[in-house]
Design an enzyme around this catalytic site. Structure first.
Site, PDB file in Angstrom:
ATOM      1  N   HIS A  15      17.397 -11.185 -13.908  1.00 47.12           N
ATOM      2  CA  HIS A  15      17.059 -10.023 -12.973  1.00 47.12           C
ATOM      3  C   HIS A  15      15.911 -10.220 -12.393  1.00 47.12           C
ATOM      4  O   HIS A  15      14.825 -10.862 -12.897  1.00 47.12           O
ATOM      5  CB  HIS A  15      16.811  -8.694 -13.831  1.00 47.12           C
ATOM      6  N   ASP A  61      -2.576 -16.050  -1.768  1.00 45.52           N
ATOM      7  CA  ASP A  61      -2.524 -17.036  -0.746  1.00 45.52           C
ATOM      8  C   ASP A  61      -1.612 -18.178  -0.922  1.00 45.52           C
ATOM      9  O   ASP A  61      -0.867 -18.598   0.085  1.00 45.52           O
ATOM     10  CB  ASP A  61      -3.831 -17.558  -0.406  1.00 45.52           C
ATOM     11  N   GLU A  77       1.918 -17.268  -0.443  1.00 49.75           N
ATOM     12  CA  GLU A  77       2.387 -16.954   0.954  1.00 49.75           C
ATOM     13  C   GLU A  77       2.591 -18.472   1.618  1.00 49.75           C
ATOM     14  O   GLU A  77       3.301 -18.796   2.503  1.00 49.75           O
ATOM     15  CB  GLU A  77       1.311 -16.426   1.649  1.00 49.75           C
ATOM     16  N   GLN A 133      -6.958  -7.820   1.956  1.00 50.45           N
ATOM     17  CA  GLN A 133      -6.010  -8.802   1.652  1.00 50.45           C
ATOM     18  C   GLN A 133      -6.640 -10.114   1.473  1.00 50.45           C
ATOM     19  O   GLN A 133      -6.295 -10.664   0.719  1.00 50.45           O
ATOM     20  CB  GLN A 133      -5.165  -8.941   3.167  1.00 50.45           C
TER      21      GLN A 133
HETATM   22 MN    MN Z   1      15.091 -11.578 -16.985  1.00 56.60          MN
HETATM   23 MN    MN Z   2      -0.876 -11.207   3.258  1.00 54.77          MN
END
Ligand code: MN
Ligand code: MN
Length: 334
Positions: A189, A309, A312, A328
């Site tokens: 999941h 970071d 990303e 951010q």
């Molecule tokens: Mn799981």
């Molecule tokens: Mn960001």
């Protein structure tokens, strides 16, 4: 976003790496702590354990890793021509220029990939229980985002009603609940069953196959579950969460479904059940993990902590994008 990512990749030039890597090794070996930029901060989290070409999203990214580790400990340059993972795309997938505007409480921190209703490989599904982006070509989610506070938790048992997601376009091949049978992978999941126990309908929504990905059993039942349980304990203790989790990389297929190389999660922890994104400050707790999707994993999720970071960099997404850029910048570097 692409330029932002390129900037992040470039933040450490090759020259700086050459200087800093021996220094980092030296200081680790001498047990001396020197404050300073982490030379790995501009590289994807796989460099902390074991990169594989299947963990990386583009050739330049693989090249940045190879250039930082010239002895090629990850075998990214199999033919020894100095170029890493040449089969990877030359650029990370670019994000759509337009971000779909949503009022979903589950997307309060933003839409990481700019998913929308018309993109086959970045197809946005919004439900009462969560939001997720689905890729037709991968036949699985790429990320999901969901809010958790006490009101989402109740006494409902696992419904275990794995089934195809009827909300996907007819042109997408449906993934059947039996799709992973005999593969050795768990039906993992993304939005945990345990996070949606207020009602049978809520819990059942987590068993749609769009919320499921092929997950190495020891990962699913080990550090990944430990982190899920740790997060729910925070909620039981009166905090609330925004959670964004996703998959990337490619280590083959189970039927039509791409087996991700890596699994990540970002959890923003707020101090009360009703606190919302407006209460997020530079001091807000953020947990970020990025784990290899394999059985050989450490039992503790803390081993896989990283920064937003770096997730990303690894995914090409923009996380926490609805927060002011200054917040951010602070939260994502932690
Ligand atoms: Mn799981
Ligand atoms: Mn960001």
């Amino acid at each position: 976003m692409r330029t932002e990512q390129m900037r992040k990749l470039k933040r450490f030039s090759r020259f700086e790496h050459l200087l800093l890597l021996p220094l980092a090794l030296l200081t680790t070996q001498c047990g001396i702590f020197l404050a300073g930029p982490d030379p790995r901060a501009s590289l994807p989290p796989c460099v902390d354990d074991d990169c594989d070409c299947g963990d990386l999203i583009s050739q330049p990214q693989a090249q940045a890793v190879l250039d930082s580790f010239r002895n090629d400990p990850y075998s990214l340059d199999r033919d020894g021509n100095g170029r890493a993972c040449e089969a990877l795309p030359l650029a990370p997938p670019s994000l759509a220029a337009l971000t779909y505007v949503s009022t979903s409480p589950h997307l309060a921190l933003g839409n990481p990939s700019h998913a929308g209703k018309t993109y086959a490989n970045d197809f946005l599904i919004e439900r009462e229980q969560y939001a997720l982006a689905y890729s037709r070509d991968r036949s699985s989610l790429i990320w999901a985002s969901w809010r958790v506070n006490r009101s989402w938790l109740g006494q409902t048992d696992r419904q275990d009603d794995f089934r195809p997601d009827g909300n996907l376009p007819k042109a997408f091949a449906p993934v059947l609940p039996t799709a992973y049978r005999g593969s050795g992978y768990d039906r993992g999941h993304m939005v945990p069953s345990g996070d949606r126990t207020r009602s049978p309908a809520d819990n059942s929504a987590t068993f749609l196959m769009s919320n499921i990905f092929p997950q190495a059993a020891d990962n699913n039942r080990g550090p990944w579950r430990e982190l899920e349980e740790y997060a729910r304990e925070q909620v039981q203790a009166g905090k609330s969460l925004y959670v964004i989790g996703g998959v990337y990389g490619d280590q083959g297929k189970v039927g039509e479904v791409t087996v991700p190389g890596r699994i990540w999660k970002v959890i923003v922890v707020l101090d009360s059940p009703t606190a919302d994104v407006s209460s997020i400050t530079n001091q807000t707790e953020v947990i970020a993990v990025d784990m290899p999707n394999r059985d050989r994993v450490d039992a503790s999720w803390q081993t896989y902590q990283t920064s937003v970071d770096r997730i990303e960099i690894a995914t090409g997404y923009d996380l926490l994008s609805s927060l002011p850029v200054e917040i951010q910048a602070v939260l994502e570097a932690k």
